[in-house]
Scaffold this motif. Structure first.
Motif, PDB file in Angstrom:
ATOM      1  N   GLY A  27       4.205   0.595 -12.446  1.00  0.00           N
ATOM      2  CA  GLY A  27       4.634  -0.768 -12.781  1.00  0.00           C
ATOM      3  C   GLY A  27       4.125  -1.789 -11.785  1.00  0.00           C
ATOM      4  O   GLY A  27       3.660  -2.873 -12.164  1.00  0.00           O
ATOM      5  N   LEU A  28       4.182  -1.437 -10.497  1.00  0.00           N
ATOM      6  CA  LEU A  28       3.686  -2.349  -9.457  1.00  0.00           C
ATOM      7  C   LEU A  28       2.181  -2.548  -9.596  1.00  0.00           C
ATOM      8  O   LEU A  28       1.676  -3.675  -9.500  1.00  0.00           O
ATOM      9  CB  LEU A  28       4.034  -1.786  -8.082  1.00  0.00           C
ATOM     10  CG  LEU A  28       3.460  -2.530  -6.873  1.00  0.00           C
ATOM     11  CD1 LEU A  28       3.885  -3.994  -6.867  1.00  0.00           C
ATOM     12  CD2 LEU A  28       3.897  -1.844  -5.574  1.00  0.00           C
ATOM     13  N   ALA A  29       1.453  -1.468  -9.822  1.00  0.00           N
ATOM     14  CA  ALA A  29      -0.007  -1.577  -9.972  1.00  0.00           C
ATOM     15  C   ALA A  29      -0.365  -2.460 -11.161  1.00  0.00           C
ATOM     16  O   ALA A  29      -1.256  -3.318 -11.067  1.00  0.00           O
ATOM     17  CB  ALA A  29      -0.612  -0.190 -10.141  1.00  0.00           C
ATOM     18  N   MET A  30       0.324  -2.282 -12.280  1.00  0.00           N
ATOM     19  CA  MET A  30       0.021  -3.085 -13.460  1.00  0.00           C
ATOM     20  C   MET A  30       0.410  -4.550 -13.262  1.00  0.00           C
ATOM     21  O   MET A  30      -0.252  -5.450 -13.789  1.00  0.00           O
ATOM     22  CB  MET A  30       0.725  -2.501 -14.685  1.00  0.00           C
ATOM     23  CG  MET A  30       0.187  -1.132 -15.104  1.00  0.00           C
ATOM     24  SD  MET A  30      -1.614  -1.117 -15.356  1.00  0.00           S
ATOM     25  CE  MET A  30      -1.756  -2.239 -16.757  1.00  0.00           C
ATOM     26  N   ASP A  31       1.474  -4.794 -12.495  1.00  0.00           N
ATOM     27  CA  ASP A  31       1.830  -6.183 -12.152  1.00  0.00           C
ATOM     28  C   ASP A  31       0.666  -6.858 -11.445  1.00  0.00           C
ATOM     29  O   ASP A  31       0.321  -8.013 -11.729  1.00  0.00           O
ATOM     30  CB  ASP A  31       3.061  -6.215 -11.246  1.00  0.00           C
ATOM     31  CG  ASP A  31       4.351  -5.912 -11.974  1.00  0.00           C
ATOM     32  OD1 ASP A  31       4.333  -5.874 -13.221  1.00  0.00           O
ATOM     33  OD2 ASP A  31       5.372  -5.700 -11.295  1.00  0.00           O
ATOM     34  N   LEU A  32       0.070  -6.153 -10.493  1.00  0.00           N
ATOM     35  CA  LEU A  32      -1.049  -6.716  -9.740  1.00  0.00           C
ATOM     36  C   LEU A  32      -2.281  -6.885 -10.620  1.00  0.00           C
ATOM     37  O   LEU A  32      -2.950  -7.924 -10.581  1.00  0.00           O
ATOM     38  CB  LEU A  32      -1.373  -5.812  -8.541  1.00  0.00           C
ATOM     39  CG  LEU A  32      -0.340  -5.831  -7.413  1.00  0.00           C
ATOM     40  CD1 LEU A  32      -0.524  -4.647  -6.476  1.00  0.00           C
ATOM     41  CD2 LEU A  32      -0.439  -7.140  -6.631  1.00  0.00           C
ATOM     42  N   LEU A  33      -2.564  -5.895 -11.443  1.00  0.00           N
ATOM     43  CA  LEU A  33      -3.765  -5.944 -12.276  1.00  0.00           C
ATOM     44  C   LEU A  33      -3.637  -6.895 -13.453  1.00  0.00           C
ATOM     45  O   LEU A  33      -4.632  -7.186 -14.133  1.00  0.00           O
ATOM     46  CB  LEU A  33      -4.099  -4.538 -12.781  1.00  0.00           C
ATOM     47  CG  LEU A  33      -4.523  -3.535 -11.697  1.00  0.00           C
ATOM     48  CD1 LEU A  33      -4.720  -2.147 -12.302  1.00  0.00           C
ATOM     49  CD2 LEU A  33      -5.792  -3.989 -10.994  1.00  0.00           C
ATOM     50  N   GLU A  81       0.832  -1.206   0.000  1.00  0.00           N
ATOM     51  CA  GLU A  81       0.000   0.000   0.000  1.00  0.00           C
ATOM     52  C   GLU A  81       0.865   1.255   0.000  1.00  0.00           C
ATOM     53  O   GLU A  81       0.646   2.192  -0.776  1.00  0.00           O
ATOM     54  CB  GLU A  81      -0.917   0.004   1.219  1.00  0.00           C
ATOM     55  CG  GLU A  81      -1.807   1.237   1.306  1.00  0.00           C
ATOM     56  CD  GLU A  81      -2.498   1.385   2.654  1.00  0.00           C
ATOM     57  OE1 GLU A  81      -3.620   1.918   2.684  1.00  0.00           O
ATOM     58  OE2 GLU A  81      -1.892   0.982   3.672  1.00  0.00           O
ATOM     59  N   LYS A  82       1.894   1.289   0.876  1.00  0.00           N
ATOM     60  CA  LYS A  82       2.776   2.453   0.944  1.00  0.00           C
ATOM     61  C   LYS A  82       3.550   2.630  -0.365  1.00  0.00           C
ATOM     62  O   LYS A  82       3.783   3.756  -0.815  1.00  0.00           O
ATOM     63  CB  LYS A  82       3.770   2.273   2.095  1.00  0.00           C
ATOM     64  CG  LYS A  82       3.224   2.603   3.485  1.00  0.00           C
ATOM     65  CD  LYS A  82       3.095   4.086   3.689  1.00  0.00           C
ATOM     66  CE  LYS A  82       2.994   4.478   5.154  1.00  0.00           C
ATOM     67  NZ  LYS A  82       2.195   3.653   6.016  1.00  0.00           N
ATOM     68  N   ALA A  83       3.968   1.509  -0.973  1.00  0.00           N
ATOM     69  CA  ALA A  83       4.711   1.589  -2.232  1.00  0.00           C
ATOM     70  C   ALA A  83       3.865   2.223  -3.328  1.00  0.00           C
ATOM     71  O   ALA A  83       4.363   3.005  -4.147  1.00  0.00           O
ATOM     72  CB  ALA A  83       5.166   0.194  -2.660  1.00  0.00           C
ATOM     73  N   LEU A  84       2.575   1.917  -3.343  1.00  0.00           N
ATOM     74  CA  LEU A  84       1.664   2.495  -4.332  1.00  0.00           C
ATOM     75  C   LEU A  84       1.405   3.973  -4.059  1.00  0.00           C
ATOM     76  O   LEU A  84       0.947   4.701  -4.941  1.00  0.00           O
ATOM     77  CB  LEU A  84       0.340   1.726  -4.334  1.00  0.00           C
ATOM     78  CG  LEU A  84       0.420   0.294  -4.861  1.00  0.00           C
ATOM     79  CD1 LEU A  84      -0.838  -0.486  -4.497  1.00  0.00           C
ATOM     80  CD2 LEU A  84       0.646   0.274  -6.370  1.00  0.00           C
ATOM     81  N   MET A  85       1.716   4.427  -2.865  1.00  0.00           N
ATOM     82  CA  MET A  85       1.506   5.824  -2.485  1.00  0.00           C
ATOM     83  C   MET A  85       2.767   6.667  -2.638  1.00  0.00           C
ATOM     84  O   MET A  85       2.710   7.823  -3.070  1.00  0.00           O
ATOM     85  CB  MET A  85       1.019   5.908  -1.032  1.00  0.00           C
ATOM     86  CG  MET A  85      -0.344   5.289  -0.794  1.00  0.00           C
ATOM     87  SD  MET A  85      -0.710   5.080   0.975  1.00  0.00           S
ATOM     88  CE  MET A  85      -0.584   6.773   1.571  1.00  0.00           C
TER      89      MET A  85
END
Length: 319
Positions: free
Chosen positions: A225-231, A212-216
């Protein structure tokens, strides 16, 4: 008057823990709280007597007195009092009382004024970052001296173990603090480690806070990149994550991101199969409500089916 941190109800620890000194602590506290230079000079002279400040730091009442002294005395005098823990920093960090004194030293003095703190922490094994009290010291260093060279080297070294720390009960606090207060290259180190097993980390009760903190706080390219990895995982896996207590924090963080990432996340939770999963738990229902998604009550047989689907998704993620 500020209330100084100290855990009460536990025995003093460390070689300097005595059976009392309550009267001495009370006397020093009175002098430190008095107006005028004479009581302060008297308190300083007493604290600088061999072994006094060190002994007090390891005691339940005394540690509060030493914290008050560090806050009240001028910087030169404060640095002299802090020197009492030189050579015993790691032991002080592991103490339920003296760790608060080390934290106070970091807050009120610069690394140049108390260089022995980082030096001694650096010489300890990195598992100090996984210690109940040790993690607090790393957090205070990041909050107050992240850009200082010796602190930066120390954090770089510890972040070499990010993959273990982010899933650890206490270690994840250090990684979170590095994302919020650390240097850009340190944030990148952390996000690179998360991206090696993004969904598995999002499912973990400790690592989810880090994700969560990394996405913020990560740089835009790394966050995206992290968000797209998850999605890139099936929508059913994202829905299963969103209906869980800790995973829902991660999905909420993605939903707050700019387009087109937020829209892709919306698509994952709005399809009929995902809605069935989300309706089945309070965390999923709250997420739907926050997104303004209207839903009907879920029949019991579908609720049971969604539980099975979520369990399978968690198993696939290795949670």
């Amino acid at each position: 008057q500020e209330k100084y941190n100290c855990q009460m109800g536990t025995r003093p620890s460390g070689p300097y823990a005595g059976g009392g000194d309550i009267d001495l602590a009370a006397e020093l506290t009175a002098n430190l709280s008095s107006a005028g230079p004479e009581p302060l000079d008297k308190a300083l002279a007493r604290l600088l007597e061999p072994g006094v400040a060190r002994r007090l730091a390891f005691e339940p009442t005394g540690c509060r007195t030493v914290q008050l002294a560090l806050d009240t005395l001028d910087r030169r005098a404060g640095a002299e009092v802090a020197e009492a823990l030189k050579g015993q920093v790691v032991e002080a960090i592991r103490s339920p009382h003296a760790n608060y004194v080390v934290q106070k030293i970091i807050k009120v003095l610069t690394p140049e004024e108390a260089p022995f703190v980082v030096q001694e922490v650096s010489q300890a094994s990195w598992d100090l970052a996984r210690h109940e009290y040790g993690c607090r010291i790393y957090c205070r260093l990041l909050e107050h001296a992240a850009s200082e060279r010796s602190t930066s080297r120390l954090i770089d070294s510890v972040l070499g173990e990010t993959e273990e720390l982010l899933r650890h009960t206490f270690g994840h606090h250090v990684v979170e603090c590095a994302l919020e207060h650390g240097l850009p290259h340190q944030r990148k180190m952390i996000i690179d480690a998360i991206r090696r097993s993004p969904l598995r980390n999002a499912w973990n009760r400790n690592a989810a806070y880090v994700v969560e903190k990394a996405l913020m706080y990560g740089d835009e390219e790394d966050r995206n990149g992290l968000a797209m990895d998850l999605l890139s995982n099936p929508a059913s896996d994202i829905a299963a994550l969103a209906r869980s207590q800790y995973g829902s924090m991660v999905v909420r963080a993605i939903l707050r991101m700019p387009e087109p990432i937020a829209t892709k996340a919306q698509e994952c939770i709005r399809n009929p199969a995902s809605l069935i999963q989300l309706k089945a738990t309070k965390h999923g229902r709250r997420l739907l409500e926050d997104q303004g998604i209207v839903y009907e009550a879920l029949p019991e047989h579908l609720a049971m089916t969604s539980v099975g689907a979520a369990s399978e998704a968690a198993a696939r993620a290795g949670a």
